[in-house]
Design a protein around this motif. Structure first.
Motif, PDB file in Angstrom:
ATOM      1  N   UNK A 134      25.554   1.587  52.386  1.00  0.00           N
ATOM      2  CA  UNK A 134      26.082   0.987  53.620  1.00  0.00           C
ATOM      3  C   UNK A 134      27.275   0.099  53.305  1.00  0.00           C
ATOM      4  N   UNK A 135      28.161  -0.018  54.297  1.00  0.00           N
ATOM      5  CA  UNK A 135      29.370  -0.823  54.132  1.00  0.00           C
ATOM      6  C   UNK A 135      29.041  -2.293  53.870  1.00  0.00           C
ATOM      7  N   UNK A 136      27.953  -2.798  54.429  1.00  0.00           N
ATOM      8  CA  UNK A 136      27.626  -4.216  54.234  1.00  0.00           C
ATOM      9  C   UNK A 136      27.340  -4.522  52.760  1.00  0.00           C
ATOM     10  N   UNK A 137      26.903  -3.515  51.996  1.00  0.00           N
ATOM     11  CA  UNK A 137      26.652  -3.724  50.572  1.00  0.00           C
ATOM     12  C   UNK A 137      27.949  -3.809  49.778  1.00  0.00           C
ATOM     13  N   UNK A 138      29.060  -3.413  50.382  1.00  0.00           N
ATOM     14  CA  UNK A 138      30.353  -3.481  49.715  1.00  0.00           C
ATOM     15  C   UNK A 138      31.123  -4.744  50.090  1.00  0.00           C
ATOM     16  N   UNK A 139      30.645  -5.479  51.066  1.00  0.00           N
ATOM     17  CA  UNK A 139      31.333  -6.680  51.542  1.00  0.00           C
ATOM     18  C   UNK A 139      31.270  -7.778  50.486  1.00  0.00           C
TER      19      UNK A 139
ATOM     20  N   UNK B  24      35.910  -9.299  43.185  1.00  0.00           N
ATOM     21  CA  UNK B  24      34.581  -8.963  43.678  1.00  0.00           C
ATOM     22  C   UNK B  24      34.560  -7.554  44.274  1.00  0.00           C
ATOM     23  N   UNK B  25      35.584  -7.218  45.059  1.00  0.00           N
ATOM     24  CA  UNK B  25      35.654  -5.872  45.623  1.00  0.00           C
ATOM     25  C   UNK B  25      35.790  -4.825  44.527  1.00  0.00           C
ATOM     26  N   UNK B  26      36.578  -5.128  43.524  1.00  0.00           N
ATOM     27  CA  UNK B  26      36.757  -4.200  42.408  1.00  0.00           C
ATOM     28  C   UNK B  26      35.427  -3.931  41.715  1.00  0.00           C
ATOM     29  N   UNK B  27      34.657  -4.979  41.510  1.00  0.00           N
ATOM     30  CA  UNK B  27      33.347  -4.834  40.872  1.00  0.00           C
ATOM     31  C   UNK B  27      32.414  -3.991  41.730  1.00  0.00           C
ATOM     32  N   UNK B  28      32.420  -4.241  43.047  1.00  0.00           N
ATOM     33  CA  UNK B  28      31.532  -3.497  43.933  1.00  0.00           C
ATOM     34  C   UNK B  28      31.933  -2.025  44.006  1.00  0.00           C
ATOM     35  N   UNK B  29      33.235  -1.757  44.033  1.00  0.00           N
ATOM     36  CA  UNK B  29      33.699  -0.366  44.061  1.00  0.00           C
ATOM     37  C   UNK B  29      33.312   0.337  42.763  1.00  0.00           C
ATOM     38  N   UNK B  30      33.428  -0.363  41.639  1.00  0.00           N
ATOM     39  CA  UNK B  30      33.027   0.227  40.357  1.00  0.00           C
ATOM     40  C   UNK B  30      31.537   0.553  40.368  1.00  0.00           C
ATOM     41  N   UNK B  31      30.721  -0.330  40.940  1.00  0.00           N
ATOM     42  CA  UNK B  31      29.280  -0.076  41.023  1.00  0.00           C
ATOM     43  C   UNK B  31      28.982   1.143  41.887  1.00  0.00           C
TER      44      UNK B  31
END
Length: 145
Positions: A120-125, A48-55
């Motif tokens: 914002x950081x909360x969007x990466x959580x 999930x973190x990998x996907x969010x970082x890619x986005x």
């Protein structure tokens, strides 16, 4: 003949040692399954973190491209606005250039504030994973009780 002997004869009793072994086996299996479950949750969190970082990476790339194209266009538009203000109101060209620059700065600030909301950081959580981990912890507490 006692009740215990009648039950033994029917194969219905379990010795204390056998009960202890089955209970410890159940607890061991439960702990092992909890460990496996947490490993799966960690893998889910990584994905999930990998996907969010890619986005975020794609978002930053598109933002950079948009900036590259927008800067000359905005410069020309602000220059045109300054000329229009000067012609319409009769104020000097330098003052109309400053007025156009202030308008451009205000629009840029609005866009910047909006962009920061998305970054914002909360969007990466990893919200999905965190919720699942909360459920797993609650289930683990129930098992231990």
């Amino acid at each position: 003949m006692g009740a215990s002997e009648r039950l033994k004869g029917k194969g219905l009793t379990m010795s204390l040692v056998e009960r202890s072994r089955s209970l410890s086996k159940l607890l061991g299996d439960g702990v092992e399954q909890l460990g496996e479950m947490f490993q799966v949750e960690l893998q889910l969190a990584q994905a999930e973190l990998s996907e969010k970082v890619a986005n975020v990476g794609w978002g930053a790339a598109y933002l950079a491209a948009a900036t590259l194209f927008a800067v000359p266009v905005l410069t020309l538009l602000l220059a045109a606005l300054a000329l229009w203000i000067s012609d319409l109101s009769g104020i000097s060209l330098p003052l109309s250039l400053v007025t156009a620059a202030v308008i451009g700065a205000a629009l840029g600030a609005i866009c910047g504030v909006t962009a920061m909301k998305y970054l914002r950081a909360k969007n990466l959580r990893p919200d999905i994973t965190l919720e699942q981990i909360r459920r797993d912890i609650a289930a683990a507490k129930d098992i231990v009780k």
